[in-house]
Design an enzyme around this catalytic site. Structure first.
Site, PDB file in Angstrom:
ATOM      1  N   ARG A 155      -3.047  -2.645   4.477  1.00  0.00           N
ATOM      2  CA  ARG A 155      -2.162  -3.808   4.285  1.00  0.00           C
ATOM      3  C   ARG A 155      -1.764  -4.788   5.553  1.00  0.00           C
ATOM      4  O   ARG A 155      -1.349  -5.654   5.336  1.00  0.00           O
ATOM      5  CB  ARG A 155      -1.064  -2.991   3.740  1.00  0.00           C
ATOM      6  CG  ARG A 155      -1.239  -2.068   2.663  1.00  0.00           C
ATOM      7  CD  ARG A 155      -0.098  -1.531   2.244  1.00  0.00           C
ATOM      8  NE  ARG A 155       0.971  -2.521   1.214  1.00  0.00           N
ATOM      9  CZ  ARG A 155       1.745  -2.077   0.397  1.00  0.00           C
ATOM     10  NH1 ARG A 155       2.373  -0.655   0.623  1.00  0.00           N
ATOM     11  NH2 ARG A 155       2.250  -2.880  -0.205  1.00  0.00           N
ATOM     12  N   LYS A 208      18.002  12.115  -4.838  1.00  0.00           N
ATOM     13  CA  LYS A 208      16.634  12.769  -4.865  1.00  0.00           C
ATOM     14  C   LYS A 208      16.745  14.218  -4.829  1.00  0.00           C
ATOM     15  O   LYS A 208      17.763  14.851  -4.171  1.00  0.00           O
ATOM     16  CB  LYS A 208      16.038  12.171  -3.346  1.00  0.00           C
ATOM     17  CG  LYS A 208      14.577  12.390  -3.570  1.00  0.00           C
ATOM     18  CD  LYS A 208      13.855  11.880  -2.196  1.00  0.00           C
ATOM     19  CE  LYS A 208      12.443  11.527  -2.026  1.00  0.00           C
ATOM     20  NZ  LYS A 208      12.314  10.684  -1.092  1.00  0.00           N
ATOM     21  N   GLU A 255       4.227  -2.344   6.963  1.00  0.00           N
ATOM     22  CA  GLU A 255       2.897  -2.464   7.915  1.00  0.00           C
ATOM     23  C   GLU A 255       2.507  -3.439   8.516  1.00  0.00           C
ATOM     24  O   GLU A 255       2.355  -3.632   9.844  1.00  0.00           O
ATOM     25  CB  GLU A 255       1.999  -1.681   7.116  1.00  0.00           C
ATOM     26  CG  GLU A 255       1.906  -0.254   6.593  1.00  0.00           C
ATOM     27  CD  GLU A 255       2.710  -0.024   5.409  1.00  0.00           C
ATOM     28  OE1 GLU A 255       2.952   0.901   4.792  1.00  0.00           O
ATOM     29  OE2 GLU A 255       2.741  -1.265   4.621  1.00  0.00           O
TER      30      GLU A 255
END
Length: 657
Positions: free
Chosen positions: A403, A289, A375
Site C-alpha cells: 500500500r 471488543k 502505511e
C-alpha cells in the site's frame, strides 16, 4: 433446539421478537467462543459486533443490499447468519475462510481485508447502482477496528457525502476509546432525547424545510443572510458540544449516534432511521471488543483480537508458546539498539505488539509512533524524520507494504533517506489466506533504485542484519522475516568478503560444482534438504545464503560461473523475484550458466498452514530436488551446462507452434 439453529438465512431474523434477538445474541457469542477456541481466529472483534450484525441483517435485505466489512475479520457473525454454521474448518486448508469469500456465499463481497478500503467499495457500488437504474438498493458498510485511521477511508467519505441521492449507510463499530462516553445527568437527559431528535433530523420533510428556509433567508438581503449565519452557527455549536458529528455533517453526511452497539433495540432503531433517510448516513455505535467473554475483556493488550487454540473456559492457550518467534527476536534486538542509539525511532501502523515494537515503546515511549492504519503516511513521515536527523525503523506486515510503494519509491528512495523497513509475516503466512501472504515484497522491491534488501535465515542473522540495516544512512534498507517460530541457527562454513554465507558443500570435502543453490531467508532448511537429496543421486552442490539479496553480491555471480546450473529458492513470487534479478546480473556479467527460479506462482493462494500451502504449489525439498535432477540429466529445462565431452541436451525442448 436453540434459536441459532433456526437461522438459515438472514430473513429468518424477521420472525424474532426483541427478547428472542437478545437470546440469539447470547447464543452467537457462546457459539463463537466454543468454536474459535478449537481452530483459532479473530475472536474479540466478532464478539463485539453481534448486535450490529444482527441489526444490519434485520433492517437490510442481503444480498440485494450489499454489505461490506472493513476489516473483514469482523465477518464471523455475518457468516453464521448467512447459513455458515460449521466452523470446524475455519481458516484451515479447504475450509471456511477467516474473511468474506465470494466462493462461499452470495452475501460476501469484499475479500481482501486490507483495512480502510470499504468506503471506496461503497462509493463504487452505490455509483453503479445509480447508473444501472437500481438506486433503491442500499450499500451498507461496517467499518471499525481502526479502519477509519486510514486516509483512503476519508478520501472515499468525501465523495460519498457529495451525492445526497446515494443510499449508503456507514456503521462505525467504535470499540476503542477515541470517543469517551459522556456521563452525568445532562448527558443522560440528552441521550434520552437523541432517538427522537435523530428521527426528526433524518426525515425528508426536515431536510426540505431546512432547504426552503435557507434559500429564503439567503435571498433576504443583509438582514436575512445575517439571520441565517447566526442561526447556523448556533446550531453547529450545540451539535458539536452534544456529539462528535461536526466533521461528518460538514461533509454533508447525516450522523446518528452515538448509540449503544449492544442494545438491540437501539441498534435497530438507528438503522431503520438511516435506511429511511435514503441518502448517505453514518451510524456511530459504541461497542466492546471481546463482549461477553471475561478472558477477552481482561486481556488489556488486544481483547483477544486474534487467538490460537485456547481453552474456552479460561482463554489460556492449549499449547503455551515456549518457542522463540521471529517477531520476539526483532522486538528484543530493536529495543537494545534503541538503548544504544538515540536517533533510532520506531513507526508502526496500528500494530505495536504484533510487529514487535512494544518493548522499544516501553523503554522509550517518546520515540515510538503509532500512526494508525496509514502505511503511506508512515513511509513519507519516516522520510521526513530521516531528513531531520533521525533513523526511523518502520515495522509492518509484509503484505501491507504494497500500500505504500509510491511513498517508498518517491519519498524515501528518491531522496536517499536512511529509513529501515522491517517486514514481519513475509512469505507464505498460512491461515489468513490470499490477502495476508507476504509474497509480493521481494518482487516489488527489486525495482527500487539503491534499496538494500536483507532476508535473514535464523535468529542470529536477524539480529546481525538488523544492525547492518540501521547502519545504512543514505538509502532505504529492508529486513524481512517469516511468521511464527524461528528455527535453530544454521551456521555457515565460511563467509565471503562481500558477506555471502556458504552453508554447505555436498558431498563434503569434494568438488561440488554441479549445482549452486541460492537460499533466500527462511528457505535455508529446505535448500539443505535439497542438497542432501541431490547428493544421494550423485549430484554435487554448494548451498549459499546471500544474506543481502540487494544489491546482488558479486561473489554470487562468480560462483554461478563455476557451476553447471543455479537454483534460487525463495518464498516470494517467482516473477521479478530474487532469482530473476540474479539471472539478469549474471547475463550483464557475461555468465551464461542456466538459472531456475524456484518460488511461488503468480496466484492468489488460499489459506492453509505454511507447509500445506508450500506443498500445494510444489515448493518442497522433494519436488525441487526431482526437478534439479532432471535439469542436470538434460530432460527438463533449463538444462545444466554439459560436462566436458557431453553434447547439449535437446530432447525436452517443446516445439513452438
Amino acid at each position: 433446539m436453540g434459536l441459532l439453529e433456526t437461522i438459515r438465512d438472514p430473513r429468518d431474523l424477521s420472525k424474532l421478537t426483541t427478547e428472542q434477538l437478545e437470546r440469539l445474541s447470547a447464543e452467537i457469542r457462546s457459539f463463537l467462543i466454543s468454536n474459535v477456541a478449537q481452530t483459532g481466529g479473530h475472536l474479540g472483534p466478532n464478539l463485539g459486533v453481534v448486535e450490529l450484525t444482527v441489526g444490519i441483517h434485520r433492517v437490510f435485505d442481503s444480498p440485494r443490499d450489499s454489505i461490506v466489512f472493513d476489516t473483514g475479520h469482523q465477518s464471523y457473525v455475518h457468516k453464521i447468519l448467512t447459513g455458515r454454521q460449521d466452523f470446524s474448518t475455519l481458516r484451515q486448508q479447504g475450509g471456511m475462510s477467516g474473511y468474506p469469500s465470494r466462493a462461499e456465499s452470495v452475501h460476501d463481497i469484499v475479500e481482501s481485508s486490507h483495512a480502510s478500503s470499504s468506503l471506496s467499495w461503497a462509493d463504487g457500488i452505490s455509483r453503479a447502482r445509480q447508473l444501472t437504474g437500481e438506486g433503491d438498493r442500499y450499500t451498507v458498510v461496517m467499518v471499525g477496528d481502526g479502519a477509519l485511521t486510514g486516509g483512503m477511508a476519508w478520501e472515499a467519505l468525501n465523495n460519498i457525502a457529495a451525492d445526497q441521492r446515494r443510499r449508503v449507510v456507514i456503521v462505525v463499530n467504535d470499540n476503542g476509546r477515541s470517543y469517551a462516553p459522556t456521563i452525568g445527568g445532562v448527558a443522560d437527559y440528552l441521550a434520552s432525547l437523541r432517538p427522537t431528535l435523530d428521527a426528526v433530523r433524518t426525515h425528508r420533510v426536515y431536510e426540505n424545510t431546512l432547504g426552503w428556509w435557507k434559500q429564503r433567508l439567503q435571498q433576504g438581503g443583509p438582514v436575512g443572510k445575517f439571520t441565517y449565519h447566526s442561526l447556523h452557527a448556533a446550531k453547529r455549536g450545540i451539535k458539536d458540544w452534544w456529539a462528535p458529528q461536526g466533521l461528518f455533517e460538514d461533509l454533508g453526511m447525516k450522523y446518528i449516534g452515538p448509540i449503544d452497539g449492544h442494545d438491540m433495540a437501539a441498534v435497530e432503531r438507528a438503522l431503520i432511521k438511516a435506511r429511511n433517510y435514503n441518502g448517505p448516513v453514518l451510524v456511530h455505535a459504541m461497542t466492546e471488543k471481546g463482549r461477553g467473554y471475561a478472558p477477552a475483556r481482561a486481556n488489556v493488550a488486544d481483547q483477544f483480537h486474534a487467538v490460537g487454540i485456547i481453552d474456552p473456559e479460561t482463554g489460556k492457550a492449549v499449547e503455551p508458546g515456549s518457542k522463540q518467534s521471529w517477531t520476539s527476536v526483532f522486538a528484543t534486538e530493536i529495543a537494545d539498539i534503541a538503548d544504544e542509539r538515540e536517533d533510532i525511532v520506531g513507526i508502526t501502523g496500528a500494530m505495536l505488539i504484533p510487529v514487535g515494537l512494544h518493548r522499544f515503546a516501553e523503554k522509550h515511549p517518546e520515540r515510538v509512533f503509532d500512526v494508525g492504519i496509514a502505511e503511506q503516511h508512515a513511509l513519507t513521515s519516516a522520510a521526513g524524520m530521516a531528513f531531520g536527523g533521525l533513523h526511523p525503523v518502520v515495522a509492518l506486515y509484509a503484505t501491507f507494504l504494497n500500500r505504500a510503494f509510491d511513498q517508498l519509491l518517491m519519498d524515501v528512495a528518491l531522496h536517499k533517506a536512511g529509513v529501515t523497513i522491517v517486514l514481519d509475516r513475509a512469505g507464505v503466512t498460512g491461515p489468513d489466506g490470499a490477502s495476508h501472504h507476504g509474497m509480493w515484497d521481494m518482487s516489488m522491491l527489486q525495482i527500487v533504485p539503491g534499496l538494500h534488501l536483507s532476508a535473514p535465515r535464523d535468529a542470529t542473522r536477524l539480529k546481525e542484519e538488523l544492525r547492518e540495516a540501521v547502519a545504512i544512512s543514505n538509502a532505504p534498507s529492508v529486513v524481512r522475516f517469516s511468521k511464527g517460530t524461528v528455527g535453530p541457527d544454521v551456521d555457515a562454513l565460511e563467509r565471503t568478503s562481500d558477506g555471502v554465507d556458504v552453508l554447505a558443500r555436498r558431498p563434503a570435502g569434494e568438488k561440488s560444482n554441479d549445482v549452486l543453490i541460492v537460499s533466500v531467508g527462511a528457505m535455508a532448511e529446505m535448500a539443505l534438504q535439497v542438497a542432501t537429496r541431490l547428493g544421494d543421486q550423485g549430484i554435487s552442490s554448494t548451498v549459499v545464503d546471500p544474506r543481502w539479496v540487494l544489491p546482488v553480491p558479486r561473489s554470487i555471480i562468480r560462483m554461478a560461473a563455476e557451476h553447471r546450473i543455479v537454483i534460487v529458492i525463495e518464498d516470494g513470487v517467482r516473477a521479478g523475484g530474487v532469482g530473476s534479478r540474479i539471472r539478469q546480473e549474471m547475463r550483464a556479467a557475461g555468465v551464461d550458466t542456466a538459472l531456475n527460479e524456484v518460488g511461488l506462482p503468480v496466484e492468489f493462494l488460499d489459506h492453509g498452514t505454511r507447509a500445506e500451502v508450500l506443498e500445494r504449489v510444489g515448493l518442497t525439498a522433494r519436488q525441487v530436488a526431482n526437478d534439479v535432477v532432471a535439469q542436470v540429466l538434460g530432460t527438463k529445462v533449463p538444462f545444466a551446462r554439459p560436462l566436458p565431452g557431453q553434447e547439449m541436451p535437446t530432447g525436452q525442448i517443446p516445439k513452438i507452434q
